[in-house]
Design an enzyme around this catalytic site. Sequence first.
Site, short mmCIF file in Angstrom:
data_model
loop_
_atom_site.label_atom_id
_atom_site.label_comp_id
_atom_site.label_asym_id
_atom_site.label_seq_id
_atom_site.Cartn_x
_atom_site.Cartn_y
_atom_site.Cartn_z
N ASN A 10 -17.30 -38.77 72.64
CA ASN A 10 -16.88 -38.54 74.02
C ASN A 10 -15.99 -39.72 74.42
O ASN A 10 -16.50 -40.80 74.71
CB ASN A 10 -18.12 -38.43 74.93
CG ASN A 10 -17.76 -38.29 76.39
OD1 ASN A 10 -16.59 -38.08 76.74
ND2 ASN A 10 -18.75 -38.39 77.26
N TRP A 11 -14.70 -39.49 74.40
CA TRP A 11 -13.76 -40.59 74.65
C TRP A 11 -13.71 -40.96 76.13
O TRP A 11 -13.16 -41.99 76.50
CB TRP A 11 -12.36 -40.21 74.17
CG TRP A 11 -12.21 -40.04 72.69
CD1 TRP A 11 -13.20 -40.10 71.76
CD2 TRP A 11 -10.99 -39.79 71.98
NE1 TRP A 11 -12.67 -39.89 70.50
CE2 TRP A 11 -11.32 -39.69 70.61
CE3 TRP A 11 -9.65 -39.62 72.35
CZ2 TRP A 11 -10.36 -39.44 69.62
CZ3 TRP A 11 -8.70 -39.37 71.38
CH2 TRP A 11 -9.05 -39.28 70.02
N LYS A 12 -14.22 -40.09 76.99
CA LYS A 12 -14.15 -40.31 78.44
C LYS A 12 -12.68 -40.57 78.84
O LYS A 12 -11.78 -39.99 78.24
CB LYS A 12 -15.09 -41.45 78.85
CG LYS A 12 -16.51 -41.22 78.30
CD LYS A 12 -17.53 -42.15 78.85
CE LYS A 12 -18.88 -41.81 78.22
NZ LYS A 12 -19.98 -42.64 78.75
N HIS A 96 -22.22 -33.80 82.07
CA HIS A 96 -22.40 -35.22 81.75
C HIS A 96 -22.85 -35.95 83.00
O HIS A 96 -22.42 -35.62 84.11
CB HIS A 96 -21.08 -35.81 81.22
CG HIS A 96 -21.27 -37.16 80.63
ND1 HIS A 96 -21.39 -38.30 81.41
CD2 HIS A 96 -21.42 -37.58 79.34
CE1 HIS A 96 -21.58 -39.34 80.62
NE2 HIS A 96 -21.60 -38.93 79.36
N GLU A 98 -22.01 -38.64 84.24
CA GLU A 98 -20.90 -39.18 85.04
C GLU A 98 -20.28 -38.09 85.91
O GLU A 98 -19.85 -38.35 87.04
CB GLU A 98 -19.86 -39.83 84.11
CG GLU A 98 -20.40 -41.13 83.53
CD GLU A 98 -19.86 -41.48 82.14
OE1 GLU A 98 -18.83 -40.92 81.74
OE2 GLU A 98 -20.49 -42.32 81.47
N GLU A 168 -29.25 -37.15 77.10
CA GLU A 168 -28.69 -38.48 77.31
C GLU A 168 -29.42 -39.19 78.45
O GLU A 168 -29.09 -38.96 79.63
CB GLU A 168 -27.20 -38.37 77.66
CG GLU A 168 -26.37 -37.70 76.61
CD GLU A 168 -24.90 -38.12 76.73
OE1 GLU A 168 -24.37 -38.65 75.76
OE2 GLU A 168 -24.32 -37.93 77.81
N GLY A 174 -23.80 -46.32 77.94
CA GLY A 174 -22.87 -47.41 78.17
C GLY A 174 -23.54 -48.74 78.49
O GLY A 174 -22.88 -49.68 78.92
N SER A 214 -25.64 -45.10 73.94
CA SER A 214 -25.50 -46.30 73.10
C SER A 214 -25.81 -46.06 71.62
O SER A 214 -26.39 -46.91 70.95
CB SER A 214 -26.36 -47.45 73.65
OG SER A 214 -25.91 -47.79 74.97
N GLY A 235 -20.29 -42.25 73.06
CA GLY A 235 -19.20 -42.71 73.91
C GLY A 235 -18.47 -43.88 73.28
O GLY A 235 -17.60 -43.71 72.43
N GLY A 236 -18.86 -45.09 73.68
CA GLY A 236 -18.16 -46.31 73.26
C GLY A 236 -17.85 -46.39 71.77
O GLY A 236 -16.72 -46.71 71.39
P1 PGA Z 1 -22.27 -44.40 75.17
O1 PGA Z 1 -21.94 -43.04 75.98
O2 PGA Z 1 -22.39 -44.03 73.72
O3 PGA Z 1 -21.09 -45.28 75.43
O4 PGA Z 1 -23.56 -44.93 75.71
C1 PGA Z 1 -22.58 -41.85 75.63
C2 PGA Z 1 -22.12 -40.74 76.55
O5 PGA Z 1 -21.90 -40.99 77.74
O6 PGA Z 1 -21.98 -39.59 76.11
#
Ligand code: PGA
Length: 251
Positions: A10-12, A96, A98, A168, A174, A214, A235-236
């Site tokens: 997930n590149w956001k 998600h 967010e 999640e 994050g 994470s 994500g990251g």
């Molecule tokens: P993260 O994000 O791996 O940076 O914690 C995961 C996500 O939001 O899908």
Amino acid sequence: MKRQQIAAGNWKMNKDYKEGRDLAKAIADGMGNSENLAILGVPATHLKAVSGIVKKVANLEVAAQNCHQAESGAYTGEISVGMIKSVGAKYVILGHSERREYFNEGHELLAAKVNTVLEKRLIPIFCCGEPLAIREADTHVAHVKQQLEESLFHLKTKDFRKVVIAYEPIWAIGTGVTASPAQAQDMHKAIRSLIADRYSVAVADETTILYGGSVKPANAKELFGQPDVDGGLVGGASLKAADFLQIIDSF
Ligand code: PGA
């Protein structure tokens, strides 16, 4: 759908167009003959280019990070599922945390989005998970149960079987804090038993449930090794080709 092992990135809102193409190319080149499915969740502006890049690689697919629930119409700035499909993406990340938090996406809206994605024969990657206060109050299973009941469990069996779930915990997204493999396993097992209660044990057994929060090369193997964890939504660590490739190889 058959239960699958998936590493989804997930590149956001990261990577400009050129950086995104370079990252997708590096992942495509590095995948080799990997048998595991990898999905790149990219910004809308990158969907077409990245779809073109992944087409050459078996087991690499593209996801949008959001969509509108209507088929088309006067919704300035929005993107429809038909548009996403027309550029070659097969998956749409929905719900998600967010999106829930910063864009006020609630359960009814998410249920409508799930329906639209399925109607267009794309696959929703439906995110659920609890904030820290709920985890500390030890009501996380009830919290996730409600999220599933409100936005997924209205589906008929044949439609539910197409959905991928991503658990999640918000406190792990994050933050660098990962759920322990045991915490992830416990929740995934609980989700599978909720699915068994609502649908059947057979449906629960074939549902793909990803863990997110994470995930990194150093912890992916242990997390993915849990019996009810079928992979990750990352994500990251999906923003660096070498890290994501290592995660893809962690099954
Ligand atoms: P993260 O994000 O791996 O940076 O914690 C995961 C996500 O939001 O899908």
